[in-house]
Structures are given as C-alpha cells and as structure tokens.
Design a protein around this motif. Structure first.
Motif, PDB file in Angstrom:
ATOM      1  N   VAL A  80       0.832  -1.442   0.142  1.00 47.40           N
ATOM      2  CA  VAL A  80       0.039  -0.017  -0.003  1.00 47.40           C
ATOM      3  C   VAL A  80       0.889   1.467   0.134  1.00 47.40           C
ATOM      4  O   VAL A  80       1.667   1.379   0.819  1.00 47.40           O
ATOM      5  N   GLY A  81       0.707   2.063  -0.925  1.00 43.13           N
ATOM      6  CA  GLY A  81       1.338   3.160  -1.103  1.00 43.13           C
ATOM      7  C   GLY A  81       2.853   2.984  -1.310  1.00 43.13           C
ATOM      8  O   GLY A  81       3.770   4.047  -0.946  1.00 43.13           O
ATOM      9  N   ASP A  82       3.304   1.627  -1.778  1.00 40.38           N
ATOM     10  CA  ASP A  82       4.812   1.377  -2.072  1.00 40.38           C
ATOM     11  C   ASP A  82       5.222   1.156  -0.528  1.00 40.38           C
ATOM     12  O   ASP A  82       6.586   0.977  -0.608  1.00 40.38           O
ATOM     13  N   GLY A  83       4.652   1.207   0.303  1.00 36.90           N
ATOM     14  CA  GLY A  83       5.195   0.840   1.734  1.00 36.90           C
ATOM     15  C   GLY A  83       5.272  -0.569   2.287  1.00 36.90           C
ATOM     16  O   GLY A  83       4.871  -1.528   1.205  1.00 36.90           O
ATOM     17  N   LYS A  84       5.424  -0.782   3.369  1.00 39.51           N
ATOM     18  CA  LYS A  84       5.510  -2.545   3.725  1.00 39.51           C
ATOM     19  C   LYS A  84       4.279  -2.966   3.824  1.00 39.51           C
ATOM     20  O   LYS A  84       3.183  -2.035   4.230  1.00 39.51           O
ATOM     21  N   GLY A  85       4.233  -4.112   3.759  1.00 33.25           N
ATOM     22  CA  GLY A  85       2.754  -4.844   3.672  1.00 33.25           C
ATOM     23  C   GLY A  85       2.231  -4.982   5.101  1.00 33.25           C
ATOM     24  O   GLY A  85       2.958  -4.494   6.225  1.00 33.25           O
ATOM     25  N   HIS A  86       1.181  -5.414   5.482  1.00 36.42           N
ATOM     26  CA  HIS A  86       0.368  -5.618   6.500  1.00 36.42           C
ATOM     27  C   HIS A  86      -0.050  -6.946   6.704  1.00 36.42           C
ATOM     28  O   HIS A  86       0.058  -7.834   5.835  1.00 36.42           O
ATOM     29  N   PRO A  87      -0.052  -7.469   8.021  1.00 34.16           N
ATOM     30  CA  PRO A  87      -0.459  -8.924   8.464  1.00 34.16           C
ATOM     31  C   PRO A  87      -1.355  -9.202   7.752  1.00 34.16           C
ATOM     32  O   PRO A  87      -1.853 -10.440   7.680  1.00 34.16           O
ATOM     33  N   SER A 357       2.112   4.228   6.729  1.00 31.17           N
ATOM     34  CA  SER A 357       1.775   3.301   5.516  1.00 31.17           C
ATOM     35  C   SER A 357       1.224   2.087   5.887  1.00 31.17           C
ATOM     36  O   SER A 357       0.561   1.521   5.017  1.00 31.17           O
ATOM     37  N   GLN A 358       1.223   1.774   7.200  1.00 25.00           N
ATOM     38  CA  GLN A 358       0.717   0.217   7.654  1.00 25.00           C
ATOM     39  C   GLN A 358      -0.714   0.568   8.520  1.00 25.00           C
ATOM     40  O   GLN A 358      -0.995  -0.318   8.994  1.00 25.00           O
ATOM     41  N   GLY A 359      -1.326   1.720   8.365  1.00 22.94           N
ATOM     42  CA  GLY A 359      -2.443   2.190   8.756  1.00 22.94           C
ATOM     43  C   GLY A 359      -2.410   2.442  10.572  1.00 22.94           C
ATOM     44  O   GLY A 359      -3.596   2.293  11.139  1.00 22.94           O
ATOM     45  N   GLY A 360      -1.299   2.989  11.064  1.00 23.24           N
ATOM     46  CA  GLY A 360      -1.272   3.547  12.167  1.00 23.24           C
ATOM     47  C   GLY A 360      -0.416   2.584  13.225  1.00 23.24           C
ATOM     48  O   GLY A 360      -0.030   3.135  14.235  1.00 23.24           O
ATOM     49  N   TYR A 364       6.921  -5.018  12.191  1.00 19.38           N
ATOM     50  CA  TYR A 364       8.193  -4.972  11.763  1.00 19.38           C
ATOM     51  C   TYR A 364       8.795  -6.646  11.544  1.00 19.38           C
ATOM     52  O   TYR A 364       7.819  -7.471  12.341  1.00 19.38           O
ATOM     53  N   LEU A 365       9.932  -6.751  11.240  1.00 21.17           N
ATOM     54  CA  LEU A 365      10.507  -7.957  10.902  1.00 21.17           C
ATOM     55  C   LEU A 365       9.903  -8.928   9.837  1.00 21.17           C
ATOM     56  O   LEU A 365       8.921  -8.239   9.050  1.00 21.17           O
ATOM     57  N   HIS A 366      10.336 -10.013   9.455  1.00 20.75           N
ATOM     58  CA  HIS A 366       9.956 -10.285   7.967  1.00 20.75           C
ATOM     59  C   HIS A 366       8.298 -10.940   8.326  1.00 20.75           C
ATOM     60  O   HIS A 366       7.767 -11.122   6.909  1.00 20.75           O
ATOM     61  N   ASP A 367       7.690 -11.172   9.380  1.00 17.84           N
ATOM     62  CA  ASP A 367       6.369 -11.464   9.217  1.00 17.84           C
ATOM     63  C   ASP A 367       5.513 -10.798  10.165  1.00 17.84           C
ATOM     64  O   ASP A 367       4.349 -10.804  10.492  1.00 17.84           O
ATOM     65  N   GLY A 368       6.260  -9.434  10.588  1.00 17.13           N
ATOM     66  CA  GLY A 368       5.226  -8.314  11.314  1.00 17.13           C
ATOM     67  C   GLY A 368       5.032  -8.652  12.629  1.00 17.13           C
ATOM     68  O   GLY A 368       4.213  -8.104  13.295  1.00 17.13           O
ATOM     69  N   ARG A 369       5.787  -9.754  12.976  1.00 12.82           N
ATOM     70  CA  ARG A 369       5.113  -9.870  14.429  1.00 12.82           C
ATOM     71  C   ARG A 369       5.527  -9.040  15.626  1.00 12.82           C
ATOM     72  O   ARG A 369       5.017  -8.923  16.675  1.00 12.82           O
ATOM     73  N   ALA A 370       6.724  -8.053  15.280  1.00 12.72           N
ATOM     74  CA  ALA A 370       6.979  -6.837  16.049  1.00 12.72           C
ATOM     75  C   ALA A 370       6.216  -5.705  15.873  1.00 12.72           C
ATOM     76  O   ALA A 370       5.905  -5.460  14.689  1.00 12.72           O
ATOM     77  N   THR A 371       5.433  -5.253  16.800  1.00 13.52           N
ATOM     78  CA  THR A 371       4.702  -3.859  16.680  1.00 13.52           C
ATOM     79  C   THR A 371       5.475  -2.654  17.122  1.00 13.52           C
ATOM     80  O   THR A 371       4.699  -1.535  17.281  1.00 13.52           O
TER      81      THR A 371
END
Length: 409
Positions: A80-87, A357-360, A364-371
């Motif tokens: 989204v917006g060329d940013g990082k993905g979302h879980p 870019s991720q909605g607020g 972080y990390l490869h799977d987004g587990r870290a917020t």
C-alpha cells in the motif's frame, strides 16, 4: 432577482477560492511520502514511470487473467502506497523436509506459496497434507529498489565475512542462487565457480534482479502469467492443469518492463529531522552499539542507463547479506543457500514512515510480529545477540535518542 442570484453565487465562488487554504488540507511534505519518482528523470522517463505507477495500482479481474488462485488482485494490494505490507495480507510459504535430508518445496502440491483466494468457480488452495513447515511473510517496502539493484556485486563481496575473519561476531554471507532462463548478465553481476549469482531481493535474498522479483510476484501473488513465466497457477488438490479462460501470457513484456522501470525509479526516502540533536546523538549510539555492522549506511550505484540513478551515493542501511538471527527468528524454511535462521539484512530506510503506511501501527520483521522497534530489536539473536545486549544496556534516554534516529530514516 436573477442578477442578484448570479452575483451571490459569484461571491460565494470567490469566497471559496479565497478560503481554499483553510478548507483543503496542505500537501504532504516530500519527506512524508514514499510513492514518488527519483529526482532528475527526463520527460520520457517520467511518462514511463507514470505508466508503471498506474500498472502497480491496477486492480486485475478474472477477465484480465487474475488467478485462478491468488493472494491479491493488485501490486498495491500488498504494498500500500509502496510501503511495507500488513499482516492482513500475510504470504505463506510451505514445504517439508525430504527423506534425503533436502528440503521439498512441494511444487507438485502447489508450493512454494499458498494462494488462499480464487476467482469464481475455483477453489482456493489449502495447505496440503504432509507439509511440515510454514513461513509467514509480509510484503517489503519497494522504494529505492532501483538503487539497490545498481550496487555492484563486488561491493557486496567485499562486505561478506562468512568465517568471521575479523572476529566481531558478525559473519554475513552471500546467497548464491541459480539464474532464471531469461537472466541477462550485466556488468554488475559476478558469478561464482558454480555459475550461480548473488541474490539481493526477497526476505532471504533469493532473487537476483528486479525482473525476477516482478515476475515472481505477478505469478505467485496475483496468478498472472507473463512472457517470462507462461504457466498458470493451479490448485493441485482439485484439478491438475486446470487454468482460467485467458490465453497465456496474461500480461505482456511491456507490462513487466513498465513495472520494473517504476521500481527502478522510485525515490529513496527523504530523511526527516536529521539535524535534530537527539537524532544526531541517536546516530552515534547506532554506531556505538554495533547496528551498522549489518545495517551498512552508504553505497554508490554503478553507471546506469538512467542518469537519475547512475553513480549516486545513497543510504539504505543494509548490507544485503544473509545473517543468522537465532532460534527466535528461525522459520525452518531454506531458500537458495539461506538456512531457516538466516535472513537478508532489511534496509532501514523508510522506518519512520512505516506506521502511517501500515494503518497507524508499525509491523516489523519478516512476518510483522513486532509492533514496535523495541520489540523488533529484542528478537534479534544469533549474530546480532551482542548488539541486542548493547541496546538493552543503554539508558532510557539513550534508547529514546536511538529511536529518534531510526524514525528519521
């Protein structure tokens, strides 16, 4: 009466124009956006960029070749917006360890990636029986990838220290992978003695070029075949060889070319607040505790056919090497020469824009587990264990300064 009405409407229109600065939100500052072209493109190149931008945002339908199984219906659906993905759009790789000790990507059962959506009258994939390993991934940020693609292999080879000769506990190494059939060697690529080339894109650096990355994403994420990969995805559980009704290839080489050009010419992130005292102090701490051993600050691109990205110094904060990150981040899923616990150092640029870019909430990390960035650092182990411990030993004020620096990137 009508004349008075006309005058009244004209007055209102004039008032609206005069008040537009108060009614409309201001345009974002350049440092607050990421989906912009790199500076210095020609008029023709800007036109090429805009066409690529439109294709990146294009929502594909079944009539245009989407599917028959897929994950998202557009590139921007994940980025989204060329940013990082979302879980919300987690990608799942799967496989199993074979009897011979080699990893089986279960290509005959729909591997390496699960497509959990499908077009009408088709069943989406389920994880197949017999799989023993899954690896969840969220999409990476795509800005600045053209600069990363323009680093000479020799620069990466110079950074690699697989046997930790310098004794600093960091043993970053290269992921050498087989080139695709369509691969065209360029001056920046250096093959090893086995004829393999250095991967630099993907969570475990399994893709050599941006073309590889785009072709893989078109097929594995959207089910779109191209001139470079003409075989449709199928759900092996329901039918062998079942495809959609759209002739192959579903997107031509022109589409792929525009997407690659778009990614090559996206700008690198603009630093924010870099002169603030706490940011300057945070950068000193970043070096002091050893973050820069893997998150290398500076590179310079080689000569390119696009002047705007040719021989440019830039600051991605990555070495593009594989590092063993310990058991906490081990997904037991090898790619190329990369083991389950090994991950390519992700660029840190754009960190300060992640939350927006991720909605607020930043993931972080490869799977987004870290917020939070603190959570991400706390999960570093393996080669990064000493750096993590150095971070833990910082005072609260020092940690705050370090976060200010990271969020300025």
């Amino acid at each position: 009466m009508k004349k008075l009405q006309v005058l009244s409407l004209a007055g209102l229109f004039t008032l609206a124009l005069a008040s537009c600065d108060k009614l409309l939100p201001p345009a974002p500052e350049p440092g607050d956006t990421i989906a912009e072209p790199t500076a210095g493109l020609t008029v023709a190149q800007m036109s090429h960029f805009i066409e690529g931008d439109e294709l990146f945002a294009k929502i594909y339908t079944a009539e245009e070749g989407l599917g028959p199984i897929y994950i998202q219906n557009s590139c921007e659906g994940c980025h989204v917006g060329d940013g990082k993905g979302h879980p919300f759009n987690t990608e799942i790789r799967f496989g199993k360890m074979g009897d011979n000790g080699e990893f089986d990507y279960m290509l005959g059962q729909g591997g390496p990636q699960l497509q959990h959506r499908s077009i009408a009258n088709y069943a989406p994939e389920q994880l197949p029986e017999g799989h023993t390993t899954t690896s969840e991934r969220i999409a990476p940020i795509v800005i600045g990838m053209g600069h990363l693609a323009a680093i000479h292999d020799d620069d990466l080879i110079a950074l690699a220290d697989p046997n930790d000769i310098d004794g600093d506990g960091i043993s970053g190494r290269l992921n050498y992978v087989e080139a695709k059939e369509y691969f065209e060697e360029q001056d920046i690529h250096v093959a090893n003695e086995d004829g393999k080339y250095i991967g630099r894109f993907g969570k475990k650096a399994k893709e050599i070029t941006l073309l590889d990355q785009v072709v893989f994403a078109l097929k594995e994420d959207m089910g779109l075949t191209s001139d470079f990969d003409t075989e449709d995805l199928v759900n092996h559980e329901t039918a062998i060889g079942a495809t959609d009704a759209v002739p192959e290839p579903e997107v031509g080489s022109s589409v792929v070319d525009h997407l690659v050009f778009y990614m090559r010419t996206l700008k690198t992130p603009t630093r924010r607040d870099e002169d603030a005292p706490e940011v300057i102090q945070g950068e000193e701490i970043f070096h002091q505790i050893g973050c820069n051993k893997c998150h290398v600050e500076e590179f310079t691109t080689t000569v390119q056919d696009i002047d705007a990205i040719s021989e440019k110094t830039f600051y991605p904060y990555t070495d593009l090497l594989l590092h063993d990150m310990g058991d906490l981040l081990d997904d037991n899923y090898p790619e190329g020469d990369a083991a389950g616990s090994e991950w390519r150092t992700p660029p840190l640029w754009g960190l300060g824009l992640a939350e927006d870019s991720q909605g607020g909430t930043g993931y972080y990390l490869h799977d987004g587990r870290a917020t939070s960035l603190e959570d991400a650092i706390s999960l570093h182990a393996g080669e990064a264990l000493d750096v993590r411990n150095n971070y833990i030993a910082l005072t609260d004020a020092e940690k705050e300064s370090l976060m200010s620096f990271l969020k300025s990137l």
